[in-house]
Design a protein around this motif. Sequence first.
Motif, PDB file in Angstrom:
ATOM      1  N   SER A  68      39.831  28.327  67.646  1.00 38.36           N
ATOM      2  CA  SER A  68      39.555  29.580  66.934  1.00 38.36           C
ATOM      3  C   SER A  68      40.145  29.598  65.525  1.00 38.36           C
ATOM      4  O   SER A  68      39.995  30.579  64.806  1.00 38.36           O
ATOM      5  CB  SER A  68      40.103  30.777  67.726  1.00 38.36           C
ATOM      6  OG  SER A  68      41.514  30.831  67.652  1.00 38.36           O
ATOM      7  N   GLU A  69      40.810  28.512  65.128  1.00 35.84           N
ATOM      8  CA  GLU A  69      41.419  28.450  63.789  1.00 35.84           C
ATOM      9  C   GLU A  69      40.334  28.577  62.718  1.00 35.84           C
ATOM     10  O   GLU A  69      39.246  28.011  62.849  1.00 35.84           O
ATOM     11  CB  GLU A  69      42.163  27.128  63.626  1.00 35.84           C
ATOM     12  CG  GLU A  69      42.859  26.980  62.281  1.00 35.84           C
ATOM     13  CD  GLU A  69      43.614  25.664  62.174  1.00 35.84           C
ATOM     14  OE1 GLU A  69      44.572  25.473  62.930  1.00 35.84           O
ATOM     15  OE2 GLU A  69      43.221  24.822  61.335  1.00 35.84           O
ATOM     16  N   ARG A  70      40.659  29.326  61.642  1.00 35.47           N
ATOM     17  CA  ARG A  70      39.692  29.555  60.565  1.00 35.47           C
ATOM     18  C   ARG A  70      40.285  29.195  59.210  1.00 35.47           C
ATOM     19  O   ARG A  70      41.489  29.303  58.999  1.00 35.47           O
ATOM     20  CB  ARG A  70      39.261  31.024  60.541  1.00 35.47           C
ATOM     21  CG  ARG A  70      38.451  31.459  61.751  1.00 35.47           C
ATOM     22  CD  ARG A  70      38.283  32.954  61.775  1.00 35.47           C
ATOM     23  NE  ARG A  70      37.440  33.396  62.872  1.00 35.47           N
ATOM     24  CZ  ARG A  70      37.339  34.646  63.278  1.00 35.47           C
ATOM     25  NH1 ARG A  70      38.036  35.594  62.672  1.00 35.47           N
ATOM     26  NH2 ARG A  70      36.560  34.973  64.285  1.00 35.47           N
ATOM     27  N   SER A  71      39.426  28.801  58.303  1.00 38.61           N
ATOM     28  CA  SER A  71      39.851  28.493  56.934  1.00 38.61           C
ATOM     29  C   SER A  71      38.918  29.185  55.948  1.00 38.61           C
ATOM     30  O   SER A  71      37.724  29.373  56.225  1.00 38.61           O
ATOM     31  CB  SER A  71      39.825  26.982  56.693  1.00 38.61           C
ATOM     32  OG  SER A  71      40.294  26.663  55.387  1.00 38.61           O
ATOM     33  N   PHE A  72      39.476  29.539  54.803  1.00 40.31           N
ATOM     34  CA  PHE A  72      38.675  30.117  53.714  1.00 40.31           C
ATOM     35  C   PHE A  72      38.254  28.999  52.771  1.00 40.31           C
ATOM     36  O   PHE A  72      39.080  28.221  52.286  1.00 40.31           O
ATOM     37  CB  PHE A  72      39.484  31.160  52.953  1.00 40.31           C
ATOM     38  CG  PHE A  72      38.764  31.728  51.765  1.00 40.31           C
ATOM     39  CD1 PHE A  72      37.739  32.642  51.936  1.00 40.31           C
ATOM     40  CD2 PHE A  72      39.090  31.333  50.472  1.00 40.31           C
ATOM     41  CE1 PHE A  72      37.055  33.158  50.839  1.00 40.31           C
ATOM     42  CE2 PHE A  72      38.417  31.839  49.368  1.00 40.31           C
ATOM     43  CZ  PHE A  72      37.390  32.758  49.553  1.00 40.31           C
ATOM     44  N   ILE A  73      36.968  28.916  52.525  1.00 45.45           N
ATOM     45  CA  ILE A  73      36.400  27.928  51.608  1.00 45.45           C
ATOM     46  C   ILE A  73      35.585  28.674  50.556  1.00 45.45           C
ATOM     47  O   ILE A  73      34.778  29.543  50.886  1.00 45.45           O
ATOM     48  CB  ILE A  73      35.478  26.926  52.352  1.00 45.45           C
ATOM     49  CG1 ILE A  73      36.210  26.282  53.539  1.00 45.45           C
ATOM     50  CG2 ILE A  73      34.939  25.880  51.377  1.00 45.45           C
ATOM     51  CD1 ILE A  73      37.363  25.390  53.165  1.00 45.45           C
ATOM     52  N   MET A  74      35.799  28.342  49.284  1.00 48.50           N
ATOM     53  CA  MET A  74      35.064  29.006  48.209  1.00 48.50           C
ATOM     54  C   MET A  74      34.431  27.965  47.289  1.00 48.50           C
ATOM     55  O   MET A  74      35.122  27.095  46.749  1.00 48.50           O
ATOM     56  CB  MET A  74      35.997  29.894  47.392  1.00 48.50           C
ATOM     57  CG  MET A  74      35.321  30.570  46.199  1.00 48.50           C
ATOM     58  SD  MET A  74      36.452  31.675  45.296  1.00 48.50           S
ATOM     59  CE  MET A  74      37.620  30.510  44.590  1.00 48.50           C
ATOM     60  N   ILE A  75      33.129  28.060  47.123  1.00 48.13           N
ATOM     61  CA  ILE A  75      32.432  27.222  46.144  1.00 48.13           C
ATOM     62  C   ILE A  75      32.533  27.936  44.802  1.00 48.13           C
ATOM     63  O   ILE A  75      32.108  29.074  44.647  1.00 48.13           O
ATOM     64  CB  ILE A  75      30.963  26.992  46.535  1.00 48.13           C
ATOM     65  CG1 ILE A  75      30.888  26.364  47.933  1.00 48.13           C
ATOM     66  CG2 ILE A  75      30.273  26.094  45.508  1.00 48.13           C
ATOM     67  CD1 ILE A  75      29.480  26.181  48.451  1.00 48.13           C
ATOM     68  N   LYS A  76      33.116  27.269  43.848  1.00 45.87           N
ATOM     69  CA  LYS A  76      33.421  27.868  42.550  1.00 45.87           C
ATOM     70  C   LYS A  76      32.172  27.947  41.665  1.00 45.87           C
ATOM     71  O   LYS A  76      31.115  27.397  42.022  1.00 45.87           O
ATOM     72  CB  LYS A  76      34.529  27.060  41.871  1.00 45.87           C
ATOM     73  CG  LYS A  76      35.848  27.038  42.647  1.00 45.87           C
ATOM     74  CD  LYS A  76      36.874  26.148  41.962  1.00 45.87           C
ATOM     75  CE  LYS A  76      38.170  26.070  42.721  1.00 45.87           C
ATOM     76  NZ  LYS A  76      39.162  25.171  42.089  1.00 45.87           N
ATOM     77  N   PRO A  77      32.276  28.628  40.513  1.00 41.19           N
ATOM     78  CA  PRO A  77      31.101  28.810  39.655  1.00 41.19           C
ATOM     79  C   PRO A  77      30.389  27.515  39.267  1.00 41.19           C
ATOM     80  O   PRO A  77      29.156  27.497  39.180  1.00 41.19           O
ATOM     81  CB  PRO A  77      31.684  29.512  38.426  1.00 41.19           C
ATOM     82  CG  PRO A  77      32.827  30.299  38.958  1.00 41.19           C
ATOM     83  CD  PRO A  77      33.435  29.413  40.004  1.00 41.19           C
ATOM     84  N   ASP A  78      31.136  26.419  39.047  1.00 44.19           N
ATOM     85  CA  ASP A  78      30.458  25.183  38.670  1.00 44.19           C
ATOM     86  C   ASP A  78      29.652  24.612  39.830  1.00 44.19           C
ATOM     87  O   ASP A  78      28.569  24.057  39.631  1.00 44.19           O
ATOM     88  CB  ASP A  78      31.452  24.143  38.141  1.00 44.19           C
ATOM     89  CG  ASP A  78      32.629  23.923  39.052  1.00 44.19           C
ATOM     90  OD1 ASP A  78      33.116  24.900  39.654  1.00 44.19           O
ATOM     91  OD2 ASP A  78      33.104  22.775  39.173  1.00 44.19           O
TER      92      ASP A  78
END
Length: 219
Positions: A68-78
């Motif tokens: 159930s572990e979760r991570s935050f991933i963000m694709i940046k503007p580029d």
Amino acid sequence: MFSIRQGLRTASRHGVRALSTQPARAAPRYAGAAAAAAGVAAFALYQANTAVKMEGKPTIAGEHKTVSERSFIMIKPDGVSRQLVGKIIDKFESRGYKLVALKTVTPSKELAQEHYADLSSRPFFPGLVAYITSGVPVVAMVWEGKDVIKQGRRIVGATNPLDADPGSVRGQYAVSVGRNLIHASDSFDSATKEIGLWFKENELSQYEPAAWGWIMADN
């Protein structure tokens, strides 16, 4: 004629409990309370034994070191501008991780500053905030699965793309540290903070992919 009264006397002499028209004597009041207390104690013991097996208190980032572990991933503007969103998502899906939340956001200056608060003393902080708030949206995501925080960092690659493994996102698609495409939580505490900053609890989906058992099972 044999009377009912005689029958009751006979039953009494032979040790047979006679019938009565009086209400049955109620059980002692403390019996139910004792049973309830025993149940509470048993449940507390179960919780204590279970707690020993847990790696950390469950948060919006799930439970550390479990499926159930979760991570935050963000694709940046580029990454968005270069139209790499689908390819990046495929990296995580192909590994077997579960996408539980996704949205595009054009971050405000306040949101960017809070997200990168731990870097606020660095000389590059103003430029980083300006870059993230340039007007091009970012893609905010939450991924779930066993060891997803650590493995997510491996999928993303080293901060400097020139040091990143060739198969990672940065190693395959990026060259400059200032335009390294993507962000990933670096610890369970960071994941808890970042998921809570970008998402509400009710935005996180609860479901099980068809192949989940084939991917996450230990036997």
